[in-house]
Design a protein around this motif. Structure first.
Motif, PDB file in Angstrom:
ATOM      1  N   PRO A 264      35.930  -6.889 -19.866  1.00 45.32           N
ATOM      2  CA  PRO A 264      34.669  -8.113 -20.204  1.00 45.32           C
ATOM      3  C   PRO A 264      33.820  -7.229 -19.498  1.00 45.32           C
ATOM      4  O   PRO A 264      32.703  -6.970 -18.974  1.00 45.32           O
ATOM      5  CB  PRO A 264      35.076  -9.647 -19.371  1.00 45.32           C
ATOM      6  N   ARG A 265      32.687  -8.037 -20.672  1.00 44.06           N
ATOM      7  CA  ARG A 265      31.435  -7.782 -20.257  1.00 44.06           C
ATOM      8  C   ARG A 265      30.312  -8.614 -19.254  1.00 44.06           C
ATOM      9  O   ARG A 265      30.464  -9.708 -19.322  1.00 44.06           O
ATOM     10  CB  ARG A 265      30.370  -7.272 -22.035  1.00 44.06           C
ATOM     11  N   LEU A 266      29.968  -8.255 -18.641  1.00 40.92           N
ATOM     12  CA  LEU A 266      29.324  -8.994 -17.152  1.00 40.92           C
ATOM     13  C   LEU A 266      27.820  -9.014 -16.919  1.00 40.92           C
ATOM     14  O   LEU A 266      27.662  -9.655 -16.564  1.00 40.92           O
ATOM     15  CB  LEU A 266      29.700  -8.561 -15.522  1.00 40.92           C
ATOM     16  N   VAL A 267      27.948  -7.440 -17.304  1.00 42.85           N
ATOM     17  CA  VAL A 267      26.063  -6.990 -17.354  1.00 42.85           C
ATOM     18  C   VAL A 267      25.527  -7.067 -18.599  1.00 42.85           C
ATOM     19  O   VAL A 267      26.351  -5.605 -19.196  1.00 42.85           O
ATOM     20  CB  VAL A 267      25.748  -5.999 -16.029  1.00 42.85           C
ATOM     21  N   SER A 268      24.082  -7.969 -19.252  1.00 43.24           N
ATOM     22  CA  SER A 268      24.084  -7.042 -20.839  1.00 43.24           C
ATOM     23  C   SER A 268      22.789  -6.348 -19.673  1.00 43.24           C
ATOM     24  O   SER A 268      22.258  -6.361 -18.911  1.00 43.24           O
ATOM     25  CB  SER A 268      23.298  -8.465 -20.952  1.00 43.24           C
ATOM     26  N   ASP A 269      22.020  -5.469 -20.771  1.00 42.68           N
ATOM     27  CA  ASP A 269      20.652  -4.768 -20.972  1.00 42.68           C
ATOM     28  C   ASP A 269      19.277  -5.679 -20.099  1.00 42.68           C
ATOM     29  O   ASP A 269      18.722  -5.045 -19.557  1.00 42.68           O
ATOM     30  CB  ASP A 269      20.586  -3.664 -21.812  1.00 42.68           C
ATOM     31  N   ASP A 270      19.077  -6.723 -20.829  1.00 43.30           N
ATOM     32  CA  ASP A 270      18.324  -7.777 -20.911  1.00 43.30           C
ATOM     33  C   ASP A 270      18.532  -7.797 -19.353  1.00 43.30           C
ATOM     34  O   ASP A 270      17.461  -7.956 -17.882  1.00 43.30           O
ATOM     35  CB  ASP A 270      18.382  -8.858 -21.241  1.00 43.30           C
ATOM     36  N   GLN A 271      19.660  -8.759 -18.394  1.00 44.94           N
ATOM     37  CA  GLN A 271      19.626  -8.496 -16.845  1.00 44.94           C
ATOM     38  C   GLN A 271      19.502  -6.951 -16.324  1.00 44.94           C
ATOM     39  O   GLN A 271      19.068  -7.265 -15.121  1.00 44.94           O
ATOM     40  CB  GLN A 271      20.908  -9.117 -16.559  1.00 44.94           C
ATOM     41  N   ILE A 272      19.491  -6.159 -16.524  1.00 44.16           N
ATOM     42  CA  ILE A 272      19.809  -4.726 -15.803  1.00 44.16           C
ATOM     43  C   ILE A 272      17.602  -4.620 -15.840  1.00 44.16           C
ATOM     44  O   ILE A 272      17.522  -4.549 -14.860  1.00 44.16           O
ATOM     45  CB  ILE A 272      19.987  -3.922 -16.818  1.00 44.16           C
ATOM     46  N   ALA A 273      17.189  -4.773 -17.084  1.00 43.80           N
ATOM     47  CA  ALA A 273      15.976  -5.014 -16.801  1.00 43.80           C
ATOM     48  C   ALA A 273      15.439  -5.655 -16.183  1.00 43.80           C
ATOM     49  O   ALA A 273      14.783  -5.693 -15.688  1.00 43.80           O
ATOM     50  CB  ALA A 273      15.547  -5.326 -18.621  1.00 43.80           C
ATOM     51  N   THR A 274      16.217  -6.699 -15.357  1.00 48.77           N
ATOM     52  CA  THR A 274      15.267  -7.830 -14.507  1.00 48.77           C
ATOM     53  C   THR A 274      15.620  -7.389 -12.642  1.00 48.77           C
ATOM     54  O   THR A 274      14.879  -7.660 -11.806  1.00 48.77           O
ATOM     55  CB  THR A 274      15.414  -9.228 -14.433  1.00 48.77           C
ATOM     56  N   MET A 275      16.362  -5.873 -12.266  1.00 47.77           N
ATOM     57  CA  MET A 275      16.623  -5.551 -11.367  1.00 47.77           C
ATOM     58  C   MET A 275      15.655  -4.729 -11.358  1.00 47.77           C
ATOM     59  O   MET A 275      14.798  -4.488 -11.424  1.00 47.77           O
ATOM     60  CB  MET A 275      17.590  -4.667 -11.533  1.00 47.77           C
ATOM     61  N   LYS A 276      14.750  -4.249  -9.757  1.00 49.26           N
ATOM     62  CA  LYS A 276      14.154  -3.369  -8.706  1.00 49.26           C
ATOM     63  C   LYS A 276      14.271  -2.046  -9.378  1.00 49.26           C
ATOM     64  O   LYS A 276      15.989  -1.644  -9.608  1.00 49.26           O
ATOM     65  CB  LYS A 276      13.789  -3.500  -8.030  1.00 49.26           C
ATOM     66  N   PRO A 277      13.269  -1.030  -9.840  1.00 51.41           N
ATOM     67  CA  PRO A 277      13.421   0.369 -10.054  1.00 51.41           C
ATOM     68  C   PRO A 277      14.453   0.887  -8.484  1.00 51.41           C
ATOM     69  O   PRO A 277      13.323   0.607  -7.425  1.00 51.41           O
ATOM     70  CB  PRO A 277      12.090   0.769 -10.259  1.00 51.41           C
ATOM     71  N   GLY A 278      15.449   1.745  -9.200  1.00 57.08           N
ATOM     72  CA  GLY A 278      15.801   2.238  -7.791  1.00 57.08           C
ATOM     73  C   GLY A 278      17.533   1.502  -7.538  1.00 57.08           C
ATOM     74  O   GLY A 278      18.272   1.506  -6.945  1.00 57.08           O
ATOM     75  N   SER A 279      17.296   0.004  -8.423  1.00 55.89           N
ATOM     76  CA  SER A 279      18.680  -0.274  -8.050  1.00 55.89           C
ATOM     77  C   SER A 279      19.785   0.413  -8.925  1.00 55.89           C
ATOM     78  O   SER A 279      19.772   1.305  -9.598  1.00 55.89           O
ATOM     79  CB  SER A 279      18.664  -1.356  -8.649  1.00 55.89           C
ATOM     80  N   VAL A 280      21.182  -0.164  -8.117  1.00 59.87           N
ATOM     81  CA  VAL A 280      22.428   1.244  -8.888  1.00 59.87           C
ATOM     82  C   VAL A 280      23.190  -0.117  -8.841  1.00 59.87           C
ATOM     83  O   VAL A 280      23.404  -0.831  -8.285  1.00 59.87           O
ATOM     84  CB  VAL A 280      22.935   2.037  -7.370  1.00 59.87           C
ATOM     85  N   ILE A 281      24.145   0.085 -10.334  1.00 61.74           N
ATOM     86  CA  ILE A 281      25.036  -0.788 -10.888  1.00 61.74           C
ATOM     87  C   ILE A 281      26.151   0.778 -10.637  1.00 61.74           C
ATOM     88  O   ILE A 281      26.275   1.536 -11.434  1.00 61.74           O
ATOM     89  CB  ILE A 281      24.596  -1.660 -11.940  1.00 61.74           C
ATOM     90  N   PHE A 282      27.743  -0.012  -9.964  1.00 57.43           N
ATOM     91  CA  PHE A 282      28.492   0.923 -10.034  1.00 57.43           C
ATOM     92  C   PHE A 282      29.265  -0.052 -11.645  1.00 57.43           C
ATOM     93  O   PHE A 282      30.610  -0.890 -10.137  1.00 57.43           O
ATOM     94  CB  PHE A 282      29.244   1.488  -8.693  1.00 57.43           C
ATOM     95  N   ASP A 283      29.650   1.108 -12.090  1.00 58.67           N
ATOM     96  CA  ASP A 283      30.769  -0.048 -13.114  1.00 58.67           C
ATOM     97  C   ASP A 283      32.111   0.430 -12.876  1.00 58.67           C
ATOM     98  O   ASP A 283      32.800   1.416 -13.576  1.00 58.67           O
ATOM     99  CB  ASP A 283      30.689   0.275 -14.329  1.00 58.67           C
ATOM    100  N   LEU A 284      33.278  -0.435 -11.994  1.00 57.99           N
ATOM    101  CA  LEU A 284      34.287   0.575 -11.928  1.00 57.99           C
ATOM    102  C   LEU A 284      35.163   0.239 -13.345  1.00 57.99           C
ATOM    103  O   LEU A 284      36.912   1.145 -13.168  1.00 57.99           O
ATOM    104  CB  LEU A 284      35.127  -0.723 -10.827  1.00 57.99           C
ATOM    105  N   ALA A 285      34.594  -0.906 -13.945  1.00 54.13           N
ATOM    106  CA  ALA A 285      35.967  -0.852 -15.223  1.00 54.13           C
ATOM    107  C   ALA A 285      35.358  -0.247 -16.329  1.00 54.13           C
ATOM    108  O   ALA A 285      36.033   0.058 -17.167  1.00 54.13           O
ATOM    109  CB  ALA A 285      35.583  -2.266 -15.830  1.00 54.13           C
ATOM    110  N   VAL A 286      34.546   1.306 -16.066  1.00 56.10           N
ATOM    111  CA  VAL A 286      33.687   1.711 -17.658  1.00 56.10           C
ATOM    112  C   VAL A 286      35.066   2.478 -18.343  1.00 56.10           C
ATOM    113  O   VAL A 286      34.755   2.420 -19.309  1.00 56.10           O
ATOM    114  CB  VAL A 286      32.709   2.881 -16.721  1.00 56.10           C
ATOM    115  N   ALA A 287      36.181   2.951 -17.698  1.00 53.94           N
ATOM    116  CA  ALA A 287      36.938   3.464 -17.973  1.00 53.94           C
ATOM    117  C   ALA A 287      37.652   2.763 -19.063  1.00 53.94           C
ATOM    118  O   ALA A 287      38.710   3.354 -20.360  1.00 53.94           O
ATOM    119  CB  ALA A 287      38.346   4.077 -17.831  1.00 53.94           C
ATOM    120  N   GLN A 288      37.746   1.396 -18.508  1.00 56.89           N
ATOM    121  CA  GLN A 288      38.445   0.595 -20.333  1.00 56.89           C
ATOM    122  C   GLN A 288      37.455  -0.271 -20.812  1.00 56.89           C
ATOM    123  O   GLN A 288      37.470  -1.004 -21.050  1.00 56.89           O
ATOM    124  CB  GLN A 288      39.055  -0.996 -18.905  1.00 56.89           C
ATOM    125  N   GLY A 289      36.387  -0.050 -20.720  1.00 58.62           N
ATOM    126  CA  GLY A 289      35.029  -0.403 -21.967  1.00 58.62           C
ATOM    127  C   GLY A 289      33.520  -1.047 -21.709  1.00 58.62           C
ATOM    128  O   GLY A 289      33.036  -0.803 -21.569  1.00 58.62           O
TER     129      GLY A 289
END
Length: 370
Positions: A264-289
């Motif tokens: 399932p999609r949890l984090v959109s590009d618009d939400q990413i844009a609100t985060m501070k520069p230098g922040s990190v997102i690790f997507d454990l589900a990346v291999a499943q879409g």
């Protein structure tokens, strides 16, 4: 009873389904054990260690000749299994929903495919559950990798030159991987919050020192302890909650998976844009879409100054430990049903029917026949 393990052929796979420890235990049950040369090399297990445990080591062809049970991390292609006995068992992960052609090929070859992903989540099967053992390591590795990419300190540090504030870590999805991610981030000194669509996980989050973050009235508990797919209204409520929280976070770990469906999609590009520069997102589900818009397996993607990352096979980055746990899961599974008179395991209906994909030349698993 001849139990064998092959070298894993999948790209990037470092794990092995049999270790010297479990080889010795199978031999103690009365089985003959063989392993393909080099099978454990990427998990830091030399061939000599298998031989010391009493297993024979040889070529794939020699090892497979007369095999009754083949153990694998990722199920081998049918073409590799020509020397195994008719009706031989193959206990491995099959990715049955996405790799249906492989399941059909096993049926056509007369092999009995036992899918370790389909192990029921019941108390007596906990020690056999490869998804849980591997997810535990994956949750740990996700935080360690994200901390390395973050490039700043996790704990609060008070120094003569001033105070370094603790990192804020937000874990999305509180299954086995999520719980280990919470525990690991806390051990590193981060301020941790977490969310899930199953309200019963709130107490688990608190028990590990995290802060539960839940949308009011949201509940989507599925079968077997998994999360169910959200309705459109529930997705909107969850997205609103996340948008208000994610902008304050330094690290985000996403872990959400739904069996048989794309992540399932949890984090959109618009939400990413609100985060501070230098922040990190690790997507454990990346291999499943992927849970995160724009995430790519085995790449660090920069979006709006935020690093988005995820591995196509996270447990394989911890090959020795992942192999040890996976191999024990397989041993616990087969030994639990070992019949001394028959000299082999005899599966019961509850677990046997759950994991058995093929039998007698047909696909027989109810989950694949729906």
């Amino acid at each position: 009873m001849r139990i064998v393990a092959l070298r894993e052929r999948a790209a990037g796979e470092t794990r092995v389904a049999l270790t010297p420890e479990t080889a010795k235990k199978f031999i103690a049950l009365g089985a003959k054990v063989a392993v393909e040369a080099g099978a454990g090399a990427r998990a830091a297990i030399p061939d000599a260690a298998y031989e010391e445990a009493g297993a024979s080591v040889g070529t794939a062809e020699a090892v497979l000749k007369g095999a009754d049970i083949v153990l694998g991390v990722q199920a081998p292609d049918v073409d590799l299994l020509g020397g195994a006995k008719p009706g031989a068992w193959v206990a491995a992960t099959f990715d049955p929903f996405q790799q249906r052609d492989r399941v059909e090929a096993y049926a056509a070859a007369g092999l009995e495919a036992l899918s370790m992903e389909f192990m029921p989540r019941i108390t007596r099967a906990q020690s056999m559950d490869v998804l849980s053992s591997q997810a535990n390591l994956a949750g740990y590795k996700a935080v360690i990798a994200a901390a390395d990419q973050y490039g700043r300190a996790f704990p609060m540090m008070m120094t003569a030159a001033g105070t370094v504030q603790a990192a804020r870590c937000f874990v999305m999805g509180v299954g086995v991987a999520g719980l280990q991610a919470i525990a690991t981030a806390r051990r590193l000194g981060a301020q941790v919050s977490a969310t899930d669509v199953r309200p019963e996980t709130a107490e688990q989050i608190k028990s590990l020192g995290g802060k539960p973050v839940f949308a009011e009235g949201l509940e989507a508990s599925g079968d077997g302890g998994y999360a169910a797919e959200l309705s459109d209204e529930q997705k909107a409520a969850q997205a609103e909650l996340v948008s208000g929280h994610i902008a304050k976070q330094d690290i985000v770990i996403t872990t959400a998976l739904i069996p048989g469906r794309a992540a399932p999609r949890l984090v959109s590009d618009d939400q990413i844009a609100t985060m501070k520069p230098g922040s990190v997102i690790f997507d454990l589900a990346v291999a499943q879409g992927g849970n995160v818009e724009g995430s790519k397996p085995d790449e660090v993607v920069e979006r709006h100054g935020v690093s988005i990352m995820g591995f196509s096979n996270t447990p394989a980055t911890l090959g020795p430990d992942a192999s040890a746990l996976f191999a024990r899961n397989l041993y616990n599974f087969l030994s639990a049903f070992w019949d001394e008179d028959a000299g082999r395991p005899v599966l019961d209906e509850e677990i046997g029917d759950a994991v058995r994909l093929t039998h007698g030349g047909k696909v027989v698993n109810e989950r694949l026949l729906r």
